[in-house]
Write a protein that holds these residues in place. Structure first.
Motif, mmCIF file in Angstrom:
data_model
loop_
_atom_site.group_PDB
_atom_site.id
_atom_site.type_symbol
_atom_site.label_atom_id
_atom_site.label_comp_id
_atom_site.label_asym_id
_atom_site.label_seq_id
_atom_site.Cartn_x
_atom_site.Cartn_y
_atom_site.Cartn_z
ATOM 1 N N PHE A 75 -38.213 -55.584 -1.217
ATOM 2 C CA PHE A 75 -37.346 -56.235 -1.144
ATOM 3 C C PHE A 75 -36.575 -54.819 -1.323
ATOM 4 N N THR A 76 -35.229 -53.906 -0.249
ATOM 5 C CA THR A 76 -34.327 -53.486 -1.076
ATOM 6 C C THR A 76 -33.231 -54.123 -1.855
ATOM 7 N N GLU A 77 -32.433 -53.105 -2.340
ATOM 8 C CA GLU A 77 -31.393 -53.148 -3.235
ATOM 9 C C GLU A 77 -30.329 -54.277 -2.166
ATOM 10 N N ASP A 78 -30.114 -54.462 -1.710
ATOM 11 C CA ASP A 78 -29.176 -55.529 -0.281
ATOM 12 C C ASP A 78 -29.865 -56.259 -0.191
ATOM 13 N N GLY A 79 -30.939 -56.684 -0.090
ATOM 14 C CA GLY A 79 -32.579 -58.007 0.239
ATOM 15 C C GLY A 79 -32.789 -57.414 1.437
ATOM 16 N N ARG A 80 -33.137 -56.427 1.736
ATOM 17 C CA ARG A 80 -33.776 -56.314 3.076
ATOM 18 C C ARG A 80 -35.153 -56.024 2.617
ATOM 19 N N CYS A 81 -36.256 -57.061 3.429
ATOM 20 C CA CYS A 81 -37.385 -57.250 3.377
ATOM 21 C C CYS A 81 -37.868 -55.337 4.095
ATOM 22 N N VAL A 82 -38.597 -55.008 4.058
ATOM 23 C CA VAL A 82 -39.381 -53.832 4.210
ATOM 24 C C VAL A 82 -40.905 -53.725 3.803
ATOM 25 N N ARG B 276 -46.817 -47.432 15.042
ATOM 26 C CA ARG B 276 -46.488 -48.290 16.072
ATOM 27 C C ARG B 276 -45.801 -49.382 15.407
ATOM 28 N N ASN B 277 -44.811 -49.209 14.068
ATOM 29 C CA ASN B 277 -43.455 -49.859 14.026
ATOM 30 C C ASN B 277 -44.434 -50.803 12.482
ATOM 31 N N TYR B 278 -45.523 -50.461 12.379
ATOM 32 C CA TYR B 278 -46.473 -51.478 11.652
ATOM 33 C C TYR B 278 -45.030 -51.289 10.353
ATOM 34 N N ILE B 279 -44.943 -50.572 9.838
ATOM 35 C CA ILE B 279 -44.940 -49.861 8.082
ATOM 36 C C ILE B 279 -43.036 -49.145 7.895
ATOM 37 N N GLU B 280 -43.021 -49.109 6.798
ATOM 38 C CA GLU B 280 -41.427 -48.403 7.273
ATOM 39 C C GLU B 280 -41.647 -47.244 5.970
ATOM 40 N N GLY B 281 -42.247 -47.240 5.080
ATOM 41 C CA GLY B 281 -43.164 -46.342 3.938
ATOM 42 C C GLY B 281 -43.687 -46.434 3.358
ATOM 43 N N LEU B 282 -44.432 -45.741 2.353
ATOM 44 C CA LEU B 282 -45.695 -45.638 1.619
ATOM 45 C C LEU B 282 -45.450 -45.265 0.363
ATOM 46 N N PHE B 283 -46.290 -46.236 -0.433
ATOM 47 C CA PHE B 283 -47.174 -46.880 -1.918
ATOM 48 C C PHE B 283 -48.277 -45.801 -2.030
#
Length: 420
Positions: A48-55, A101-108
């Motif tokens: 979750f980002t600071e503004d509450g969005r789920c990523v 494929r729109n599976y992810i928005e970022g990488l850990f």
């Protein structure tokens, strides 16, 4: 996707699941022309980002081979489990394909340590560097730095990562030496200091030159394992407080110990992770970060561990009834923050709203105050409830403890009773 890459993905995503320090808050990367991704199945976790969005993040390890034999780690070298290693090209391609494929928005991205710290860190740097420079990937990247890695490699990684983390793991160095004798606090805190220096230097440079490169713009984080050692909550929170005094430390994560190595006698035999304790530590962490509490107000020598039955804020209020009741229509903002059932947003709204009229029970409820708790610690218009001093703290505690609900049984159903 190639079959061998898919098999590696299954193994390395499973190995990465115990690291919880992967929130993606604190940075903003808007889409740019000629680049893909922005920071706005297997190995995919939700953060979750600071503004509450789920990523969605691809949470993956470069390799689960490791030269260390830490007692608490599932990937320790003495464990007999499937092992795998991505090549740099495979991991870069996997990330890009998942994004397209729109599976992810970022990488850990994390890794076990192979050969040595610098060798492993160099591989991680090559992955994120290729993503940024070759594939023009502009999405969120969080890299777990390798303890003991050189300053040069950490400085290079910081130019391409949004956030970096170095996990403390065990909150006491003596306990760390028992469970992971090949590690010490120096190898953990040294890369933390390198990251901090890089962030502060970048901040100064950007004040002079707006085009100066950003270094780890989302700051750094760390993680501690809870319940693997006899350390008290006071020990844990004192270390967290010291870490938060560093200007670049954004989050300390607490991970309830999961008993993954049953054969190691150095570890406690826990039937299940201490999830309630983990939750209480997060609540105490919140009090330090947003409610202006000091560690010695939350825990002290007399009460070194958090009360598992009630939240830390309520526990403090019951131990300090002399500060209550608080007059909602007159008290300072700092004191209103300390009332159980009143959050930061509600406290700010109270201070603004009382300028126009006196606040009562119904106005506070509309603002969002949890009156079930707050009613014993405040005075205001139309509030007939007795306060904590009139009822006594123990009585209020009994009233507020949530009792477990017993499920109703149906006499028509067959009940099986298992005995040893």
């Amino acid at each position: 996707m190639k079959e061998n890459v898919l098999e590696k993905l299954k193994i390395l995503a499973e190995s990465a699941k115990y690291d919880v320090s992967c929130a993606s808050s604190g940075t903003s990367r808007s889409g740019k022309k000629g680049q893909i991704g922005s920071a706005a199945g297997w190995g995919i976790c939700h953060s979750f980002t600071e503004d509450g969005r789920c990523v969605s993040l691809l949470k993956i390890m470069l390799t689960n081979y490791c030269i260390y034999d830490c007692a608490y780690c599932v990937n320790r070298r003495s464990n007999d489990l499937p092992r795998a290693t991505f090549s740099v090209a495979e991991l870069v391609e996997l990330t890009i394909e998942f994004y397209r494929r729109n599976y992810i928005e970022g990488l850990f991205l994390s890794s076990g340590v192979i050969n040595n710290a610098d060798y492993t860190m160099e591989k991680l740097v090559r992955v994120i560097k290729d993503l940024r420079l070759v594939h023009r990937y502009n999405g969120y990247i969080h890299v777990k730095s390798i303890p003991g890695a050189s300053q040069e490699l950490i400085n290079e990684a910081g130019l391409y990562a949004d956030r970096m983390s170095v996990n403390v793991e065990i909150p006491n160095e003596t306990s760390l030496q028992v469970l992971a004798p090949e590690k010490d606090f120096l190898s953990v805190f040294t890369p933390m200091r390198y990251i901090q220096q890089g962030i502060l230097q970048s901040s100064e440079e950007r004040k002079k030159f707006r085009s100066a490169p950003r270094f780890v713009p989302a700051g750094q984080s760390t993680q501690m394992i809870i319940g693997a050692t006899p350390d008290t909550d006071k020990d844990i929170l004192n270390l967290s407080s010291a870490l938060y005094r560093r200007p670049t430390m954004k989050r300390v994560y607490y991970s309830g110990y999961i008993h993954v190595n049953n054969y190691d006698k150095r570890l406690p035999m826990l039937k299940q992770p201490p999830l309630v304790r983990e939750n209480r530590l997060y609540q105490a962490d919140w009090l330090m970060r947003f409610y202006q509490f000091k560690v010695d107000e939350i825990v002290d020598d007399k009460f070194p561990d958090l009360d598992l039955d009630i939240d830390p804020k309520l526990s403090w209020a019951l131990r300090n009834p002399q500060f209550f009741p608080v007059d909602i229509n007159k008290a300072a903002y700092e004191m209103i923050l300390r009332v159980p059932g009143i959050g930061v947003k509600s406290a700010k709204m109270i201070v603004v709203s009382r300028r126009y009229s006196r606040l009562g029970f119904y106005e506070l409820k509309k603002i969002g105050v949890v009156m079930k708790k707050a009613q014993y610690f405040i005075t205001c218009n139309e509030l007939p409830t007795k306060t904590v001093n009139e009822l006594h703290p123990e009585k209020v505690r009994d009233l507020l403890i949530t009792r477990p609900r017993h499920k109703k049984t149906d006499d028509r159903q067959l009940e099986l009773v298992f005995t040893e």
